[in-house]
Design a protein around this motif. Sequence first.
Motif, PDB file in Angstrom:
ATOM      1  N   VAL A   1       9.487-114.462 -32.060  1.00 16.25           N
ATOM      2  CA  VAL A   1       9.597-115.921 -31.924  1.00 16.25           C
ATOM      3  C   VAL A   1       8.204-116.532 -31.996  1.00 16.25           C
ATOM      4  O   VAL A   1       7.980-117.528 -32.678  1.00 16.25           O
ATOM      5  CB  VAL A   1      10.281-116.309 -30.594  1.00 16.25           C
ATOM      6  CG1 VAL A   1      10.283-117.822 -30.425  1.00 16.25           C
ATOM      7  CG2 VAL A   1      11.708-115.794 -30.551  1.00 16.25           C
ATOM      8  N   LYS A   2       7.274-115.895 -31.322  1.00 15.85           N
ATOM      9  CA  LYS A   2       5.903-116.414 -31.287  1.00 15.85           C
ATOM     10  C   LYS A   2       5.293-116.436 -32.677  1.00 15.85           C
ATOM     11  O   LYS A   2       4.539-117.327 -33.034  1.00 15.85           O
ATOM     12  CB  LYS A   2       5.060-115.543 -30.347  1.00 15.85           C
ATOM     13  CG  LYS A   2       3.813-116.244 -29.849  1.00 15.85           C
ATOM     14  CD  LYS A   2       3.197-115.502 -28.685  1.00 15.85           C
ATOM     15  CE  LYS A   2       3.451-116.222 -27.380  1.00 15.85           C
ATOM     16  NZ  LYS A   2       3.121-115.409 -26.206  1.00 15.85           N
ATOM     17  N   LYS A   3       5.632-115.442 -33.482  1.00 22.05           N
ATOM     18  CA  LYS A   3       5.091-115.358 -34.839  1.00 22.05           C
ATOM     19  C   LYS A   3       5.757-116.366 -35.785  1.00 22.05           C
ATOM     20  O   LYS A   3       5.438-116.434 -36.958  1.00 22.05           O
ATOM     21  CB  LYS A   3       5.306-113.940 -35.397  1.00 22.05           C
ATOM     22  CG  LYS A   3       4.307-112.949 -34.875  1.00 22.05           C
ATOM     23  CD  LYS A   3       3.005-113.017 -35.656  1.00 22.05           C
ATOM     24  CE  LYS A   3       1.916-112.309 -34.882  1.00 22.05           C
ATOM     25  NZ  LYS A   3       0.593-112.495 -35.472  1.00 22.05           N
ATOM     26  N   GLY A   4       6.735-117.104 -35.260  1.00 25.46           N
ATOM     27  CA  GLY A   4       7.355-118.128 -36.090  1.00 25.46           C
ATOM     28  C   GLY A   4       8.527-117.643 -36.925  1.00 25.46           C
ATOM     29  O   GLY A   4       8.942-118.300 -37.860  1.00 25.46           O
TER      30      GLY A   4
ATOM     31  N   TYR B   1      11.522-117.530 -36.147  1.00 27.64           N
ATOM     32  CA  TYR B   1      12.727-118.337 -35.919  1.00 27.64           C
ATOM     33  C   TYR B   1      12.516-119.801 -36.331  1.00 27.64           C
ATOM     34  O   TYR B   1      13.406-120.609 -36.203  1.00 27.64           O
ATOM     35  CB  TYR B   1      13.156-118.252 -34.456  1.00 27.64           C
ATOM     36  CG  TYR B   1      13.841-116.958 -34.142  1.00 27.64           C
ATOM     37  CD1 TYR B   1      15.233-116.897 -34.049  1.00 27.64           C
ATOM     38  CD2 TYR B   1      13.123-115.790 -33.973  1.00 27.64           C
ATOM     39  CE1 TYR B   1      15.875-115.704 -33.783  1.00 27.64           C
ATOM     40  CE2 TYR B   1      13.747-114.589 -33.719  1.00 27.64           C
ATOM     41  CZ  TYR B   1      15.122-114.554 -33.624  1.00 27.64           C
ATOM     42  OH  TYR B   1      15.756-113.370 -33.375  1.00 27.64           O
ATOM     43  N   ASP B   2      11.306-120.120 -36.793  1.00 27.55           N
ATOM     44  CA  ASP B   2      11.038-121.503 -37.184  1.00 27.55           C
ATOM     45  C   ASP B   2      11.757-121.860 -38.479  1.00 27.55           C
ATOM     46  O   ASP B   2      12.169-122.986 -38.705  1.00 27.55           O
ATOM     47  CB  ASP B   2       9.533-121.721 -37.376  1.00 27.55           C
ATOM     48  CG  ASP B   2       8.794-121.636 -36.063  1.00 27.55           C
ATOM     49  OD1 ASP B   2       9.482-121.570 -35.028  1.00 27.55           O
ATOM     50  OD2 ASP B   2       7.558-121.626 -36.073  1.00 27.55           O
ATOM     51  N   ASP B   3      11.839-120.907 -39.351  1.00 26.28           N
ATOM     52  CA  ASP B   3      12.441-121.165 -40.648  1.00 26.28           C
ATOM     53  C   ASP B   3      13.324-119.982 -40.990  1.00 26.28           C
ATOM     54  O   ASP B   3      12.835-118.902 -41.292  1.00 26.28           O
ATOM     55  CB  ASP B   3      11.335-121.333 -41.697  1.00 26.28           C
ATOM     56  CG  ASP B   3      11.906-121.628 -43.060  1.00 26.28           C
ATOM     57  OD1 ASP B   3      13.133-121.778 -43.162  1.00 26.28           O
ATOM     58  OD2 ASP B   3      11.123-121.698 -44.024  1.00 26.28           O
ATOM     59  N   ALA B   4      14.625-120.190 -40.912  1.00 26.64           N
ATOM     60  CA  ALA B   4      15.539-119.070 -41.115  1.00 26.64           C
ATOM     61  C   ALA B   4      16.031-118.998 -42.553  1.00 26.64           C
ATOM     62  O   ALA B   4      16.808-118.124 -42.903  1.00 26.64           O
ATOM     63  CB  ALA B   4      16.718-119.176 -40.162  1.00 26.64           C
TER      64      ALA B   4
ATOM     65  N   ARG C   1      10.987-123.229 -29.760  1.00 29.48           N
ATOM     66  CA  ARG C   1      10.668-121.833 -29.450  1.00 29.48           C
ATOM     67  C   ARG C   1      10.992-121.515 -27.995  1.00 29.48           C
ATOM     68  O   ARG C   1      11.514-120.444 -27.700  1.00 29.48           O
ATOM     69  CB  ARG C   1       9.194-121.556 -29.726  1.00 29.48           C
ATOM     70  CG  ARG C   1       8.919-121.469 -31.207  1.00 29.48           C
ATOM     71  CD  ARG C   1       7.524-120.988 -31.447  1.00 29.48           C
ATOM     72  NE  ARG C   1       7.211-121.026 -32.863  1.00 29.48           N
ATOM     73  CZ  ARG C   1       6.015-120.825 -33.363  1.00 29.48           C
ATOM     74  NH1 ARG C   1       5.003-120.568 -32.562  1.00 29.48           N
ATOM     75  NH2 ARG C   1       5.801-120.866 -34.644  1.00 29.48           N
TER      76      ARG C   1
ATOM     77  N   TYR D   1      13.052-118.329 -26.327  1.00 32.09           N
ATOM     78  CA  TYR D   1      12.548-117.465 -25.256  1.00 32.09           C
ATOM     79  C   TYR D   1      13.554-117.418 -24.106  1.00 32.09           C
ATOM     80  O   TYR D   1      13.867-116.375 -23.570  1.00 32.09           O
ATOM     81  CB  TYR D   1      11.222-117.992 -24.695  1.00 32.09           C
ATOM     82  CG  TYR D   1      10.044-117.921 -25.644  1.00 32.09           C
ATOM     83  CD1 TYR D   1       9.842-116.798 -26.442  1.00 32.09           C
ATOM     84  CD2 TYR D   1       9.121-118.950 -25.717  1.00 32.09           C
ATOM     85  CE1 TYR D   1       8.764-116.730 -27.303  1.00 32.09           C
ATOM     86  CE2 TYR D   1       8.032-118.884 -26.575  1.00 32.09           C
ATOM     87  CZ  TYR D   1       7.865-117.775 -27.367  1.00 32.09           C
ATOM     88  OH  TYR D   1       6.786-117.709 -28.210  1.00 32.09           O
TER      89      TYR D   1
END
Lengths: 50, 827
Positions: free
Chosen positions: A26-29, A31-34, B193, B197
């Motif tokens: 998630v931190k690496k992004g 989930y930002d753009d699926a 985000r 989490y």
Amino acid sequence: MSVLFVLIIVSVIVAGGFLVAFIWSVKKGQYDDAYTPSVRMLFDDKPPAE
Amino acid sequence: MNTQASFAANMATPGTLPLHRSKPLKAEVIHCFHCGETCTGQIEFDNYAFCCDGCQFVYKLLKDNDLCNYYDLSNTPGIKVKGNYAAEKFAYLDNQEVQQKLVRFTDGKQSHVSLSLPQMHCASCVWLLENLHVLQQGIIYSKVNFNNKEIVVAFELELTSLRKVIELLSYVGYEPYISLNDSEKKRPKSISRQQFYKIGVAGFCFSNIMMLSFPEYFSSGDIQQAFLKHLFTYLNLFLSLPVFFYSASDFFISACKGLKQKWLNIDAPIALSILITFSRSVYEVVSGTGAGYFDSMSGIVLFMLVGRWFQNKTYDAFSFDRDYKSYFPLGVTRIKEQREECIPINALEKGDRILVRSNEMIPADAIVINGEGNIDYSFVSGENLPVLKRPGELIYAGAKQLSGRIELEVVKPVSQSYITQLWNNNDIFREQKNKDKSFVHPWSRYFTAILFSITAIASVYWYVVDAHKVFYALTAALIVACPCSLLLSSSFTFGNMLRHFGKSKLYLKNASVIEALARINTVVFDKTGTLTFSAKAQIDFEGKPLSDEECSLLYSVVSQSVHPLSRLLTDYLLHQHPVQALTISQFAEKAGQGMEALVNETPIRVGSFAFVKGFRKERSTSATEVWIAIDSSVRGCFFIRNQYRNGVNEMVQKLEERSYDLHVLSGDNSAEKEALQQFFGQQIPLLFHQTPQDKLEYIKHLQQTSATKRVLMLGDGLNDAGSLQQSDVGIAVAENTSQFTPACDAILDSSKVGMLDAFLQYARSGKRVVSISFTLSILYNIVGLSFALQAKLSPMVAAILMPLSSITIVTFVTIATSIAARRNGVQ
């Protein structure tokens, strides 16, 4: 019974590893753009110039 | 880098090249290889046909740089190049202040900028946009987010500049959408985000607590080894801490906020239930009396977080909150002491002289000083035809200059212009609109009240019978009767409905719009662009029939003009006849009247009755007319009528059958009155010549005359922006959903206007689905309560009952909303 004890610790650690992996993704992004990565992977590399 | 140089040279020229010589006629329809638009096939390159020089240049640029892969990934992926934009259009990007606003990161050598590209539509776009570094030296990389229609470009400041990057993007057809508004407030990424989490942590803890609870359940609470039993329960306690303190924090925060405003929201009973479950479980573990309900608690939290995420799926590519700033350019050209300079729009003051070029928007109310304004007001008033403005006349902000440069003097600052005032008036109202309470809330209030009275009665009963059990019965009742299934059913119902609406191309701002839609009983339509096509018309010719050759003469003339009527005629001639462009030796356009030209030595006049015939007409007809004269003889007239969107007639009939109250407001003239009456009948109020302010007042009046009126406004463009805000639900109709729509509650693809009736019915059925699922969840609660009030609720019963009720409800609402969607014709 000590086997059980070890197993519990191992199982929690393994599961914790997955949680860390998830948080990292998630931190690496991831989930930002699926959507875009699914398109991007279909692009061919340019054939070498002749 | 030879290609760089040729790119720079091409940049200034699109649209200004001489006309191409004629080629033999072709019977079949030819599509532009780049953008797919129908064309005459006169511009050929590499054996491909192109519709304009712009498209051909882009093709050449890509070919020179070995990027023709673009055309292999999808058919005709290109975006029609809009042609001649002035070289100075992006000059404001050299301004430091503007750069600071746009650039996300810079260290003096490298800059990162994130831009919105609404034109992005296919895999080819992604591919080309991620290969920008091939086209321009200095671009390090570019990365696309397709869903958000965004691109991040990293570039070296030494080799290129922000202006050059944006010029390159515009040149290949992806002109970035840059606005003051969007650059002022950047959407924080961290919120979405955080949500992941929280779900991740809750999921991890829930599954592990569940596993560690199995020994307890299967051995019926009687594990041999006391040590292991302690280990399990303390591990559970430990694992539940992050769920309680981290994942569930939103519920506590929201409940506290509600209580501060003396308002019991749905999160309050949920927070209470989580709190009681947690404290009783901790008490049981510490005192050694039981294993606690940690699995039920973390399960509830997980399910509710997933439900909330499901419901909050939003359409990031759309913006529902645009105000006037989004429409206006970022920079304006000011003339000061005979010099042109580019300044940010907020620096514009009263009394400034500004320069507006063709196809640019007028940023503030201003008076014409020099030049002739050919002003398109369609955005501001809904009026279709451009108006002529001479020196000394006032032009309102938001209007567009169609051709030629004009010099203006600003009479009002941007924020006080006529059109921007409409937004400012509505600020107070916008807050009220958001406060419109969901019908889930009253349910949860009754639920909480009933629950408290039942537990009170039960506590009194146990106090009399067996005082030891009061505590158990009381807490168990509060644990089991958590209104989480109420929350789950509404969030999954609305989340699923949002998806169904989205598939049918109605994009809602959020889930509460569904409830507002269900309450609608009055529908107000805008005419131009909403019920009718804005760029398409029904054209009929009356007079002596035209030969193909004559059509070509006409086509050559009308294709020279940017007037909306000329564009319509150009399109019509291109599709109806095999035309070709001919050489024009003389051409003159008189704004507001018509055109005169000499084509192949033949004089042609196209324009109004008075312009072509030389005298005024006595009576007016219901349609817009374009008269033509070839070789000094009047040949006839094109009647141009509004063309109604497909399905409008049926939609109106269905709405009338269901006794919705219908109204039509139009900024246009009353030429279409008869046609509208055919659709709507004689009784329906039809109002013409409505200014944006009139429309707003009309809706306000409707809402005030009757307390039960819930008004839906269907409109497009800036002229409806005020009324879209004022209405209970404002739906913006967009020809192309990537276009910019005014602030609204929902965006509807124009091809689906005919489905409005189905959408309203679907919203109503959604409300029924939620009510049924509430009943279902209350049945579960009764079962749970019957255990709890007998003080017999074991952790295992709770652990089975809670997930079971959640899963049945989620399954039920998902299936029910899908069936309702199919029944109402929504996909």
